[in-house]
Design a protein around this motif. Structure first.
Motif, short mmCIF file in Angstrom:
data_model
loop_
_atom_site.label_atom_id
_atom_site.label_comp_id
_atom_site.label_asym_id
_atom_site.label_seq_id
_atom_site.Cartn_x
_atom_site.Cartn_y
_atom_site.Cartn_z
N PHE A 1 -5.59 -46.13 -10.23
CA PHE A 1 -7.04 -45.97 -10.38
C PHE A 1 -7.73 -47.21 -9.80
O PHE A 1 -7.67 -48.28 -10.39
N THR A 2 -8.34 -47.05 -8.63
CA THR A 2 -9.14 -48.12 -8.06
C THR A 2 -10.57 -47.93 -8.56
O THR A 2 -11.15 -46.86 -8.38
N SER A 3 -11.10 -48.95 -9.19
CA SER A 3 -12.44 -48.86 -9.75
C SER A 3 -13.44 -48.53 -8.65
O SER A 3 -13.56 -49.25 -7.65
N ALA A 4 -14.12 -47.41 -8.82
CA ALA A 4 -15.07 -46.93 -7.81
C ALA A 4 -16.30 -47.84 -7.73
O ALA A 4 -16.71 -48.43 -8.72
N LEU A 5 -16.87 -47.92 -6.56
CA LEU A 5 -18.10 -48.69 -6.37
C LEU A 5 -19.28 -47.84 -6.79
O LEU A 5 -19.97 -47.25 -5.97
N ASP A 6 -19.50 -47.78 -8.07
CA ASP A 6 -20.59 -46.99 -8.63
C ASP A 6 -21.38 -47.92 -9.54
O ASP A 6 -20.86 -48.40 -10.54
N TYR A 7 -22.61 -48.19 -9.17
CA TYR A 7 -23.40 -49.18 -9.89
C TYR A 7 -24.35 -48.58 -10.92
O TYR A 7 -25.15 -49.30 -11.51
N ARG B 1 -17.35 -44.83 -17.96
CA ARG B 1 -17.09 -43.40 -18.22
C ARG B 1 -15.90 -42.91 -17.41
O ARG B 1 -15.08 -42.14 -17.91
N MET B 2 -15.79 -43.37 -16.17
CA MET B 2 -14.64 -42.99 -15.35
C MET B 2 -13.34 -43.50 -15.98
O MET B 2 -12.36 -42.77 -16.07
N ALA B 3 -13.35 -44.75 -16.39
CA ALA B 3 -12.14 -45.34 -17.00
C ALA B 3 -11.76 -44.58 -18.26
O ALA B 3 -10.58 -44.30 -18.50
N VAL C 1 -2.16 -47.71 -13.44
CA VAL C 1 -2.37 -48.95 -12.68
C VAL C 1 -3.86 -49.02 -12.34
O VAL C 1 -4.39 -48.13 -11.69
N LEU C 2 -4.51 -50.07 -12.81
CA LEU C 2 -5.92 -50.29 -12.48
C LEU C 2 -6.03 -51.35 -11.41
O LEU C 2 -5.57 -52.48 -11.59
N ASN C 3 -6.61 -50.97 -10.29
CA ASN C 3 -6.95 -51.90 -9.23
C ASN C 3 -8.45 -52.18 -9.39
O ASN C 3 -9.27 -51.31 -9.14
N ARG D 1 -14.60 -56.18 -16.67
CA ARG D 1 -13.91 -56.59 -17.90
C ARG D 1 -13.89 -55.44 -18.90
O ARG D 1 -12.87 -55.19 -19.55
N ARG D 2 -15.00 -54.70 -19.02
CA ARG D 2 -15.03 -53.55 -19.93
C ARG D 2 -14.07 -52.46 -19.46
O ARG D 2 -13.35 -51.85 -20.26
N VAL D 3 -14.03 -52.20 -18.15
CA VAL D 3 -13.11 -51.20 -17.60
C VAL D 3 -11.67 -51.63 -17.90
O VAL D 3 -10.84 -50.81 -18.35
N ARG D 4 -11.37 -52.88 -17.69
CA ARG D 4 -10.02 -53.40 -17.98
C ARG D 4 -9.68 -53.21 -19.46
O ARG D 4 -8.57 -52.78 -19.79
N GLU D 5 -10.61 -53.50 -20.35
CA GLU D 5 -10.37 -53.32 -21.79
C GLU D 5 -10.11 -51.86 -22.14
O GLU D 5 -9.26 -51.55 -22.97
N ILE D 6 -10.84 -50.95 -21.51
CA ILE D 6 -10.65 -49.52 -21.75
C ILE D 6 -9.24 -49.11 -21.34
O ILE D 6 -8.53 -48.43 -22.08
N VAL D 7 -8.82 -49.53 -20.15
CA VAL D 7 -7.49 -49.17 -19.64
C VAL D 7 -6.40 -49.77 -20.52
O VAL D 7 -5.44 -49.08 -20.89
N LEU D 8 -6.52 -51.03 -20.85
CA LEU D 8 -5.50 -51.67 -21.68
C LEU D 8 -5.51 -51.17 -23.12
O LEU D 8 -4.50 -51.28 -23.82
N GLY D 9 -6.63 -50.60 -23.56
CA GLY D 9 -6.73 -50.08 -24.92
C GLY D 9 -6.13 -48.69 -25.10
O GLY D 9 -6.00 -48.21 -26.23
N GLY D 10 -5.73 -48.05 -24.02
CA GLY D 10 -5.15 -46.72 -24.11
C GLY D 10 -3.69 -46.78 -24.52
O GLY D 10 -3.08 -47.84 -24.62
N ARG D 11 -3.11 -45.61 -24.76
CA ARG D 11 -1.70 -45.52 -25.17
C ARG D 11 -0.74 -45.48 -23.98
O ARG D 11 0.46 -45.68 -24.16
N THR D 12 -1.24 -45.20 -22.78
CA THR D 12 -0.38 -45.17 -21.60
C THR D 12 -0.11 -46.62 -21.16
O THR D 12 -1.05 -47.41 -21.06
N PRO D 13 1.17 -46.96 -20.91
CA PRO D 13 1.43 -48.32 -20.41
C PRO D 13 0.60 -48.59 -19.16
O PRO D 13 0.48 -47.73 -18.29
N ALA D 14 0.02 -49.79 -19.10
CA ALA D 14 -0.92 -50.07 -18.01
C ALA D 14 -0.67 -51.45 -17.42
O ALA D 14 -0.18 -52.36 -18.10
#
Length: 135
Positions: free
Chosen positions: A68-74, A81-83, A99-101, A119-132
């Motif tokens: 998942f490459t973080s989209a350029l959406d401002y 929401r995507m994360a 994998v979050l890029n 940082r919030r996107v990273r926290e969302i990904v790391l907060g899930g149950r799927t190894p990241a």
């Protein structure tokens, strides 16, 4: 053994490079795009929006990894929401790894708006149950 790697935002510069690398290493790349089409040889394409948990879950089924490459959406809250949708779909589908890029440097301790969002996107990904893993 060939692995199934789902690559989100695969029509972008970084996503397409990732998808090419997956194929070059002998794995199966499934690229999800809004159109379900793309220019890369050896890559399968399907349609999914990054906020559609049902479509993402179907695509993630049997995936060894989802990139998942973080989209350029401002738009306010869009990346978060995507994360959240990607994390929920990965959990539902039982994906092996997420994998979050971040697609750029995340500055810690700075009040830059983009870094705060990443940082919030990273926290969302790391907060899930799927190894990241975060790049």
């Amino acid at each position: 053994m060939s692995k199934k790697i789902v690559v989100l935002t695969a029509n972008g510069a970084q996503g397409s490079a990732i998808a090419r690398s997956v194929v070059a290493r002998g794995h199966r790349a499934l690229a999800l795009t809004r159109s379900g089409r793309g220019p890369l040889a050896g890559v399968s394409y399907d349609t999914a929006y990054l906020t559609d948990v049902d479509a993402l879950s179907r695509a993630f089924a049997g995936a060894d990894a989802v990139v998942f490459t973080s989209a350029l959406d401002y738009r306010t809250g869009a990346r978060e929401r995507m994360a959240e949708a990607v994390v929920a779909a990965a959990e539902r589908a039982g994906a092996g790894r997420l994998v979050l890029n971040t697609a750029g440097q995340v500055f810690e301790g700075y009040d830059r708006p983009v870094s705060a969002v990443l940082r919030r996107v990273r926290e969302i990904v790391l907060g899930g149950r799927t190894p990241a893993v975060i790049l």
